[in-house]
Design an enzyme around this catalytic site. Structure first.
Site, PDB file in Angstrom:
ATOM      1  N   ILE A 193       0.743  -1.040   0.010  1.00  0.00           N
ATOM      2  CA  ILE A 193       0.242   0.073  -0.193  1.00  0.00           C
ATOM      3  C   ILE A 193       0.893   1.282  -0.132  1.00  0.00           C
ATOM      4  CG2 ILE A 193      -1.810   1.324   1.186  1.00  0.00           C
ATOM      5  CD1 ILE A 193      -2.848  -1.272   0.021  1.00  0.00           C
ATOM      6  N   GLY A 194       1.799   1.285   0.917  1.00  0.00           N
ATOM      7  CA  GLY A 194       3.015   2.371   0.677  1.00  0.00           C
ATOM      8  C   GLY A 194       2.260   3.552   1.688  1.00  0.00           C
ATOM      9  N   LYS A 197       6.354   0.218  17.172  1.00  0.00           N
ATOM     10  CA  LYS A 197       6.106  -1.007  16.464  1.00  0.00           C
ATOM     11  C   LYS A 197       7.172  -1.339  15.587  1.00  0.00           C
ATOM     12  CE  LYS A 197       2.674  -2.932  13.145  1.00  0.00           C
ATOM     13  NZ  LYS A 197       1.232  -2.594  12.636  1.00  0.00           N
ATOM     14  N   CYS A 216       7.806   0.179   8.279  1.00  0.00           N
ATOM     15  CA  CYS A 216       6.852  -0.539   7.276  1.00  0.00           C
ATOM     16  C   CYS A 216       7.936  -0.890   6.130  1.00  0.00           C
ATOM     17  CB  CYS A 216       6.296   0.912   6.716  1.00  0.00           C
ATOM     18  SG  CYS A 216       5.180   0.505   5.349  1.00  0.00           S
ATOM     19  N   THR A 230       4.476  -6.172   9.025  1.00  0.00           N
ATOM     20  CA  THR A 230       4.612  -7.535   8.085  1.00  0.00           C
ATOM     21  C   THR A 230       6.118  -7.805   7.523  1.00  0.00           C
ATOM     22  OG1 THR A 230       4.344  -5.614   6.425  1.00  0.00           O
ATOM     23  CG2 THR A 230       2.590  -6.753   6.860  1.00  0.00           C
ATOM     24  N   GLY A 251      -0.911 -12.773  12.014  1.00  0.00           N
ATOM     25  CA  GLY A 251      -1.700 -14.107  11.757  1.00  0.00           C
ATOM     26  C   GLY A 251      -2.695 -14.480  12.879  1.00  0.00           C
ATOM     27  N   GLY A 300      -0.710 -12.370   7.819  1.00  0.00           N
ATOM     28  CA  GLY A 300      -1.573 -13.255   7.851  1.00  0.00           C
ATOM     29  C   GLY A 300      -0.743 -14.557   8.562  1.00  0.00           C
TER      30      GLY A 300
HETATM   31  C1  LIG Z   1      -3.108  -3.867   3.827  1.00  0.00           C
HETATM   32  C2  LIG Z   1      -2.388  -3.577   4.943  1.00  0.00           C
HETATM   33  C3  LIG Z   1      -1.961  -2.361   5.231  1.00  0.00           C
HETATM   34  C4  LIG Z   1      -1.320  -2.068   6.379  1.00  0.00           C
HETATM   35  N1  LIG Z   1      -0.756  -0.931   6.702  1.00  0.00           N
HETATM   36  C5  LIG Z   1      -0.137  -0.491   8.034  1.00  0.00           C
HETATM   37  C6  LIG Z   1       0.091   0.702   8.339  1.00  0.00           C
HETATM   38  O1  LIG Z   1      -0.298   1.635   7.808  1.00  0.00           O
HETATM   39  N2  LIG Z   1       0.920   0.846   9.415  1.00  0.00           N
HETATM   40  C7  LIG Z   1       1.390  -0.198  10.120  1.00  0.00           C
HETATM   41  O2  LIG Z   1       2.139  -0.012  11.279  1.00  0.00           O
HETATM   42  N3  LIG Z   1       1.194  -1.382   9.747  1.00  0.00           N
HETATM   43  C8  LIG Z   1       0.436  -1.698   8.737  1.00  0.00           C
HETATM   44  N4  LIG Z   1       0.100  -3.043   8.416  1.00  0.00           N
HETATM   45  C9  LIG Z   1       0.628  -4.063   9.084  1.00  0.00           C
HETATM   46  C10 LIG Z   1      -0.317  -4.538  10.305  1.00  0.00           C
HETATM   47  O3  LIG Z   1      -0.737  -3.607  11.017  1.00  0.00           O
HETATM   48  C11 LIG Z   1       0.235  -5.846  10.915  1.00  0.00           C
HETATM   49  O4  LIG Z   1       1.304  -5.445  11.653  1.00  0.00           O
HETATM   50  C12 LIG Z   1       0.411  -7.067  10.131  1.00  0.00           C
HETATM   51  O5  LIG Z   1      -0.560  -7.122   8.918  1.00  0.00           O
HETATM   52  C13 LIG Z   1       0.419  -8.524  10.723  1.00  0.00           C
HETATM   53  O6  LIG Z   1      -0.952  -8.676  11.451  1.00  0.00           O
HETATM   54  P1  LIG Z   1      -1.843  -9.761  10.487  1.00  0.00           P
HETATM   55  O7  LIG Z   1      -1.095 -10.809  10.140  1.00  0.00           O
HETATM   56  O8  LIG Z   1      -2.872 -10.075  11.736  1.00  0.00           O
HETATM   57  O9  LIG Z   1      -2.170  -8.779   9.285  1.00  0.00           O
HETATM   58  C14 LIG Z   1      -0.746  -3.098   7.299  1.00  0.00           C
HETATM   59  C15 LIG Z   1      -0.931  -4.590   7.053  1.00  0.00           C
HETATM   60  C16 LIG Z   1      -2.032  -4.727   5.522  1.00  0.00           C
HETATM   61  C17 LIG Z   1      -2.325  -6.310   5.489  1.00  0.00           C
END
Ligand SMILES: Cc1cc2nc3c(=O)[nH]c(=O)nc-3n(C[C@H](O)[C@H](O)[C@H](O)COP(=O)(O)O)c2cc1C
Length: 284
Positions: free
Chosen positions: A54-55, A138, A110, A166, A216, A189
């Site tokens: 997404i950036g 974070k 990020c 991520t 995840g 995930g």
């Molecule tokens: C589409 C998307 C957008 C994300 N945007 C951000 C963000 O703006 N800032 C951030 O700290 N993490 C962002 N993340 C990371 C999530 O906050 C999280 O740390 C990561 O997805 C791991 O959790 P999950 O496996 O439950 O998704 C984003 C993740 C996804 C999938």
């Protein structure tokens, strides 16, 4: 244990009923200037999880503070604001402008923007001088020694940790070209869970700070495993795209998971995991 959303995985203004199911809502990362983010395609599904580039698309600090934040306050949900930037001053300036929220999450990790020029500890230090609000750092598990980074941000004044962001990854199409226009993206995930559990365990041991665990989490049992490794709270990310009802579901399942594991509360899972009488072990 409180259930939050992971930053960037829920638009509370578009889905207020989902946000109201959370114990606190975490915003998408806000940067000083507006960002359109990466060119499409910027989302890809893989067999192992979701890839996004997404950036950090966001309206920028001024519009966020002037338009979005007042509307978020109207939801009546506790708010965390995720702050991003490209140098310590970027982060600190945004922190100094925030008030009447529960906490600030500093996105130091990020994978979809170039690395911040300043170290995580320098950024936390600058933000510590700029605000008295609780600061959650974070972090990424991509660092060779995430516990070392956790110790550094704790010494710089972080009040808590959010783990994990991520991890940088690539998916290829039929012609063996990267699916995402940016080439690489951040993998999220279920594939992240074992990595996140490890990071939570070692960072908890290293700092003793409260931790929001994520990576995840799909159900109550996953949330309980994060508690067993040392997370005080958890955040739901990718699961929200498939199941907006996840906050209420995971909360209900957590109670069942506690009963199945014969613990009264998620915090007791940690006690059990650390107890010398049990064979359960968490990373030290
Ligand atoms: C589409 C998307 C957008 C994300 N945007 C951000 C963000 O703006 N800032 C951030 O700290 N993490 C962002 N993340 C990371 C999530 O906050 C999280 O740390 C990561 O997805 C791991 O959790 P999950 O496996 O439950 O998704 C984003 C993740 C996804 C999938």
């Amino acid at each position: 244990m409180r259930i939050l959303n992971a930053s960037g995985c829920l638009d509370a203004l578009a889905a207020p009923e989902v946000a109201r199911e959370l114990d606190a809502f975490v915003t998408k990362t806000v940067t000083p200037l507006p960002r359109e983010g990466s060119a499409p395609p910027r989302i890809a599904e893989t067999a192992q999880g979701m890839l996004n580039a997404i950036g950090l698309a966001n309206p920028g600090r001024e519009r966020f503070l002037g338009e979005h934040l007042p509307r978020l306050h109207e939801l009546g949900v506790s708010l965390w604001v995720s702050v991003g930037g490209f140098c310590a001053d970027d982060y600190a300036e945004t922190c100094s402008r925030l008030a009447d929220i529960e906490a600030i999450e500093l996105n130091l990790s990020c994978p979809n923007v170039d690395e911040a020029a300043h170290s995580a500890a320098e950024i936390v230090s600058a933000c510590r001088r700029a605000t008295e609000l609780p600061l959650y750092a974070k972090l990424s598990a991509a660092h060779p020694d995430v516990a070392d980074v956790a110790r550094a941000v704790a010494a710089a004044g972080a009040d808590g940790l959010s783990l994990i962001n991520t991890l940088r990854a690539v998916a290829l199409d039929k012609e063996l070209r990267p699916v995402l226009a940016r080439g690489s993206g951040g993998l999220s995930g279920p594939a992240l869970k074992p990595i996140a559990l490890y990071a939570v365990g070692v960072c908890q041991e290293a700092t003793g700070l409260p931790i929001v665990g994520m990576g995840g989490i799909q159900n109550g049992r996953d949330a309980l495993e994060f508690a067993a490794c040392g997370a005080r709270d958890v955040a739901l990310g990718t699961v929200l795209f498939a199941d907006p009802g996840a906050p209420a579901r995971v909360r209900a399942e957590l109670a069942t998971a506690c009963a199945d594991a014969a613990v009264a509360t998620p915090d007791d899972a940690r006690t059990l995991a650390k107890s010398p009488e049990t064979e359960r072990k968490v990373p030290a």
